[in-house]
Design a protein around this motif. Structure first.
Motif, short mmCIF file in Angstrom:
data_model
loop_
_atom_site.label_atom_id
_atom_site.label_comp_id
_atom_site.label_asym_id
_atom_site.label_seq_id
_atom_site.Cartn_x
_atom_site.Cartn_y
_atom_site.Cartn_z
N LYS A 133 1.25 -1.47 0.19
CA LYS A 133 0.04 0.20 0.38
C LYS A 133 1.24 1.19 -0.03
N TRP A 134 1.80 1.30 0.97
CA TRP A 134 2.54 2.64 1.08
C TRP A 134 3.45 2.76 -0.23
N GLY A 135 4.20 1.26 -1.00
CA GLY A 135 4.83 1.78 -2.60
C GLY A 135 3.61 1.86 -3.68
N LEU A 136 2.24 1.35 -4.01
CA LEU A 136 1.95 1.87 -4.74
C LEU A 136 0.97 3.38 -4.35
N GLY A 137 0.92 3.79 -3.38
CA GLY A 137 0.99 4.93 -2.37
C GLY A 137 1.67 6.54 -3.21
N GLY A 138 2.86 5.77 -2.53
CA GLY A 138 4.05 6.53 -2.84
C GLY A 138 4.31 6.83 -4.59
N ALA A 139 4.31 6.08 -5.17
CA ALA A 139 5.08 5.88 -6.70
C ALA A 139 3.75 6.57 -7.26
N LEU A 140 2.36 6.52 -7.16
CA LEU A 140 1.17 7.35 -7.50
C LEU A 140 0.93 8.39 -7.06
N PHE A 141 1.07 8.95 -6.28
CA PHE A 141 1.44 10.20 -5.09
C PHE A 141 3.46 10.72 -6.62
N ALA A 142 3.61 10.28 -6.93
CA ALA A 142 4.58 10.98 -7.39
C ALA A 142 4.28 10.97 -8.69
N ALA A 143 3.23 9.66 -9.63
CA ALA A 143 3.22 10.03 -10.91
C ALA A 143 1.94 11.30 -11.08
N GLY A 178 10.98 24.63 -10.27
CA GLY A 178 11.70 23.76 -11.62
C GLY A 178 12.33 22.89 -10.77
N TRP A 179 12.51 22.42 -9.59
CA TRP A 179 13.39 21.44 -9.29
C TRP A 179 12.80 20.32 -8.43
N LEU A 180 11.61 20.21 -8.49
CA LEU A 180 10.22 19.22 -8.15
C LEU A 180 10.60 18.06 -8.50
N ASP A 181 10.06 18.28 -10.47
CA ASP A 181 11.95 16.39 -11.05
C ASP A 181 12.41 15.39 -10.43
N TYR A 182 13.53 17.16 -10.15
CA TYR A 182 14.59 15.91 -9.33
C TYR A 182 14.45 14.94 -8.30
N ALA A 183 12.94 15.23 -7.42
CA ALA A 183 13.21 14.75 -6.66
C ALA A 183 12.02 13.53 -7.06
N LEU A 184 10.73 13.61 -7.80
CA LEU A 184 10.06 13.29 -8.04
C LEU A 184 9.89 11.61 -8.49
N PHE A 185 11.30 12.02 -9.77
CA PHE A 185 11.16 10.99 -10.90
C PHE A 185 11.74 9.36 -9.30
N PRO A 186 13.46 10.35 -9.02
CA PRO A 186 13.58 9.26 -8.28
C PRO A 186 12.36 8.93 -6.90
N LEU A 187 11.74 9.51 -6.25
CA LEU A 187 10.80 8.98 -5.34
C LEU A 187 9.83 8.21 -6.55
N LEU A 188 9.63 8.32 -7.59
CA LEU A 188 8.64 7.21 -7.87
C LEU A 188 9.19 6.20 -8.35
N PHE A 189 10.76 6.34 -8.92
CA PHE A 189 11.18 4.73 -9.74
C PHE A 189 11.66 4.09 -7.42
N PHE A 190 12.28 4.84 -6.76
CA PHE A 190 12.11 3.59 -5.42
C PHE A 190 10.66 3.54 -4.92
N CYS A 191 10.14 3.97 -5.13
CA CYS A 191 8.39 3.81 -4.39
C CYS A 191 8.14 2.33 -5.12
N LEU A 192 8.34 1.91 -7.07
CA LEU A 192 8.31 1.35 -7.58
C LEU A 192 8.57 0.17 -7.11
N ALA A 193 10.84 0.16 -6.59
CA ALA A 193 11.38 -0.84 -6.30
C ALA A 193 10.46 -1.91 -4.54
N VAL A 194 9.86 -0.40 -4.46
CA VAL A 194 9.53 -1.37 -3.03
C VAL A 194 8.06 -1.84 -3.03
N VAL A 195 7.50 -1.32 -4.79
CA VAL A 195 6.25 -2.77 -4.31
C VAL A 195 6.50 -3.86 -4.57
N ALA A 196 7.92 -3.52 -5.87
CA ALA A 196 8.29 -5.16 -6.14
C ALA A 196 8.35 -6.32 -5.04
#
Length: 118
Positions: free
Chosen positions: A3-13, A35-53
């Motif tokens: 739930k946390w992994g999916l929630g974080g991935a959906l939030f970041a997406a 202007g700097w948000l994507d530099y934090a959001l994309f890594p957050l998205l990918f690491f949340c997907l790793a948590v989902v895996a």
């Protein structure tokens, strides 16, 4: 964990592909950070997907190889790649990451059902 992994991935997406976070940040007076948000959001998205895996692997009863190391390495590589190419192919890479986790979920489910029938 799932739930946390999916929630974080959906939030970041949601925050990456819609102006939701831009409005929130601008609303509190921090619009210089947009202007700097994507530099934090994309890594957050990918690491949340790793948590989902990892959560899918745990939920399946630890069938197959542990994804912790390779999922984290892929998340780090995708984060570096996105920043290196400066978001030109961000949507394609992100969709690919979601598809990869979906394929992994199907593989784990198939392995689990195959193990249950034997």
């Amino acid at each position: 964990m799932l739930k946390w992994g999916l929630g974080g991935a959906l939030f970041a997406a949601l925050c990456c592909f819609t102006p939701l976070l831009v409005f929130v940040v601008a609303g509190v007076g921090l619009s210089a950070l947009t202007g700097w948000l994507d530099y934090a959001l994309f890594p957050l998205l990918f690491f949340c997907l790793a948590v989902v895996a990892q959560a899918l692997w745990l939920r399946a009863g630890r069938v197959g190889p542990n994804p912790k190391l390779w999922a984290t390495a892929i998340a780090a590589a995708l984060s570096i790649l996105i920043i290196w190419i400066e978001f030109r192919f961000a949507l394609r890479i992100t969709v690919g990451a979601f598809v990869a986790v979906g394929v992994y979920a199907l593989l784990i489910t198939k392995m689990k059902s195959k193990g249950a029938t034997q």
